[in-house]
Structures are given as C-alpha cells and as structure tokens.
Design a protein around this motif. Sequence first.
Motif, PDB file in Angstrom:
ATOM      1  N   ARG A 233      41.395  37.335  40.661  1.00  0.00           N
ATOM      2  CA  ARG A 233      41.461  38.055  39.381  1.00  0.00           C
ATOM      3  C   ARG A 233      40.122  38.695  39.015  1.00  0.00           C
ATOM      4  O   ARG A 233      39.585  38.490  37.938  1.00  0.00           O
ATOM      5  CB  ARG A 233      41.958  37.145  38.263  1.00  0.00           C
ATOM      6  CG  ARG A 233      43.195  36.385  38.602  1.00  0.00           C
ATOM      7  CD  ARG A 233      44.406  36.510  37.801  1.00  0.00           C
ATOM      8  NE  ARG A 233      44.294  37.016  36.467  1.00  0.00           N
ATOM      9  CZ  ARG A 233      45.163  37.871  35.970  1.00  0.00           C
ATOM     10  NH1 ARG A 233      46.158  38.280  36.703  1.00  0.00           N
ATOM     11  NH2 ARG A 233      45.059  38.287  34.750  1.00  0.00           N
ATOM     12  N   ARG A 234      39.593  39.486  39.961  1.00  0.00           N
ATOM     13  CA  ARG A 234      38.301  40.132  39.743  1.00  0.00           C
ATOM     14  C   ARG A 234      38.307  41.067  38.548  1.00  0.00           C
ATOM     15  O   ARG A 234      37.260  41.369  38.001  1.00  0.00           O
ATOM     16  CB  ARG A 234      37.873  40.902  40.996  1.00  0.00           C
ATOM     17  CG  ARG A 234      37.587  40.006  42.153  1.00  0.00           C
ATOM     18  CD  ARG A 234      37.058  40.709  43.368  1.00  0.00           C
ATOM     19  NE  ARG A 234      37.399  42.110  43.465  1.00  0.00           N
ATOM     20  CZ  ARG A 234      36.777  42.955  44.255  1.00  0.00           C
ATOM     21  NH1 ARG A 234      35.800  42.552  45.020  1.00  0.00           N
ATOM     22  NH2 ARG A 234      37.143  44.215  44.306  1.00  0.00           N
ATOM     23  N   GLY A 235      39.456  41.502  38.120  1.00  0.00           N
ATOM     24  CA  GLY A 235      39.553  42.370  36.959  1.00  0.00           C
ATOM     25  C   GLY A 235      39.122  41.696  35.670  1.00  0.00           C
ATOM     26  O   GLY A 235      38.919  42.369  34.653  1.00  0.00           O
TER      27      GLY A 235
ATOM     28  N   ALA B  76      35.476  40.441  30.637  1.00  0.00           N
ATOM     29  CA  ALA B  76      34.504  39.490  30.080  1.00  0.00           C
ATOM     30  C   ALA B  76      33.276  40.239  29.582  1.00  0.00           C
ATOM     31  O   ALA B  76      32.745  39.938  28.504  1.00  0.00           O
ATOM     32  CB  ALA B  76      34.115  38.463  31.138  1.00  0.00           C
ATOM     33  N   ALA B  77      32.826  41.222  30.346  1.00  0.00           N
ATOM     34  CA  ALA B  77      31.665  42.008  29.922  1.00  0.00           C
ATOM     35  C   ALA B  77      31.961  42.783  28.642  1.00  0.00           C
ATOM     36  O   ALA B  77      31.112  42.862  27.745  1.00  0.00           O
ATOM     37  CB  ALA B  77      31.245  42.958  31.046  1.00  0.00           C
ATOM     38  N   ALA B  78      33.158  43.331  28.532  1.00  0.00           N
ATOM     39  CA  ALA B  78      33.531  44.054  27.309  1.00  0.00           C
ATOM     40  C   ALA B  78      33.581  43.114  26.111  1.00  0.00           C
ATOM     41  O   ALA B  78      33.141  43.466  25.011  1.00  0.00           O
ATOM     42  CB  ALA B  78      34.872  44.759  27.503  1.00  0.00           C
TER      43      ALA B  78
ATOM     44  N   TRP C 156      34.399  48.274  36.339  1.00  0.00           N
ATOM     45  CA  TRP C 156      35.705  48.687  35.817  1.00  0.00           C
ATOM     46  C   TRP C 156      36.711  48.940  36.935  1.00  0.00           C
ATOM     47  O   TRP C 156      37.915  48.747  36.749  1.00  0.00           O
ATOM     48  CB  TRP C 156      35.553  49.919  34.927  1.00  0.00           C
ATOM     49  CG  TRP C 156      36.653  50.025  33.927  1.00  0.00           C
ATOM     50  CD1 TRP C 156      37.702  50.881  33.953  1.00  0.00           C
ATOM     51  CD2 TRP C 156      36.819  49.219  32.759  1.00  0.00           C
ATOM     52  NE1 TRP C 156      38.510  50.664  32.860  1.00  0.00           N
ATOM     53  CE2 TRP C 156      37.994  49.650  32.125  1.00  0.00           C
ATOM     54  CE3 TRP C 156      36.102  48.172  32.190  1.00  0.00           C
ATOM     55  CZ2 TRP C 156      38.458  49.075  30.944  1.00  0.00           C
ATOM     56  CZ3 TRP C 156      36.557  47.615  31.018  1.00  0.00           C
ATOM     57  CH2 TRP C 156      37.725  48.072  30.416  1.00  0.00           C
ATOM     58  N   GLY C 157      36.244  49.337  38.083  1.00  0.00           N
ATOM     59  CA  GLY C 157      37.133  49.550  39.236  1.00  0.00           C
ATOM     60  C   GLY C 157      37.823  48.283  39.687  1.00  0.00           C
ATOM     61  O   GLY C 157      38.867  48.333  40.342  1.00  0.00           O
TER      62      GLY C 157
ATOM     63  N   GLY D  87      32.980  34.251  33.139  1.00  0.00           N
ATOM     64  CA  GLY D  87      33.787  35.397  33.535  1.00  0.00           C
ATOM     65  C   GLY D  87      32.996  36.501  34.208  1.00  0.00           C
ATOM     66  O   GLY D  87      33.553  37.332  34.923  1.00  0.00           O
ATOM     67  N   LEU D  88      31.694  36.527  34.005  1.00  0.00           N
ATOM     68  CA  LEU D  88      30.860  37.516  34.688  1.00  0.00           C
ATOM     69  C   LEU D  88      30.672  37.181  36.162  1.00  0.00           C
ATOM     70  O   LEU D  88      30.436  38.059  36.979  1.00  0.00           O
ATOM     71  CB  LEU D  88      29.482  37.615  34.019  1.00  0.00           C
ATOM     72  CG  LEU D  88      29.414  38.270  32.652  1.00  0.00           C
ATOM     73  CD1 LEU D  88      28.010  38.171  32.085  1.00  0.00           C
ATOM     74  CD2 LEU D  88      29.865  39.714  32.712  1.00  0.00           C
TER      75      LEU D  88
END
Length: 133
Positions: free
Chosen positions: A79-81, A86-88, A128-129, A69-70
């Motif tokens: 789905r770049r969001g 994934a990082a969170a 986050w953007g 996911g990174l």
Amino acid sequence: MQSSTDGQVMSRGRNYGLWTIQILLALLFLFAGSMKFVMPVAKMNAGPIKLPGLFLHFIGAAELLGGLGLILPGLTGIRRGLTPLAAAGLLIIMIGAMTVTLMGGPAMTALLPFITGVMVAFVAYGRWGWLRT
C-alpha cells in the motif's frame, strides 16, 4: 528507476533525496508525537496558547501515524499509496502548527513549522505517483 507523478522515470538521485527527506521527517514526527504522550499536559501548555490535553494527544497520535506512514509503506511495498496521503495529512498538521505559532508569538518562530510543511509537501508531490501503484 521508478515512475514519477508525470509518468516519466524518476532519477535515482531524486529517489534518494526523497527517501532522505522521508526518513528525517519520520524521525521528527515520531519524536514530536511521542513527546505529546510523555510530557505532562501542563508543561506543553506553558506557552501563550493553551490547547486541551485530548487535542494534544490526538495531534500526537496523528504525528506518530504520519511518521510511520512516511516510511513503512515504501519499505514493505505494501500500500505504497499511503505515503503521499500521510504526507498530505502531516501538511495539514503543519499548517495548523504554523497558525497556532503565529497566534502566540513572533512570526520568526513559525519558520520551523513552515519549513517542515514545505518538506512534507515536497514528499507528497514526489510520491504522488505511488497512489497509482
């Protein structure tokens, strides 16, 4: 140039830096996650804290998916969001890893999960953007 979390344009250097960190973290988590499936559970429980085998496999699967996911959403543009999410999620895993490490040994050994957690938090904040795209 890409937009950042505060609506301003992200510099090319910061974007390259984030990608470098994302790739290194993805390699780390893909390796760590796959090892949780390759190594025998008895060998993984050789330390002072014993964890159930199913829980270790769950963490391994989460690390594998988080590592993918990174990288994949940014590479494919689909789905770049998912990258900051994934990082969170990996940050939560690193908080748990740091806690378990502190419970089982000297505080100095928790330095690696702490640094990894800081890097994952930096990626989550920097990307986050992408949640809005």
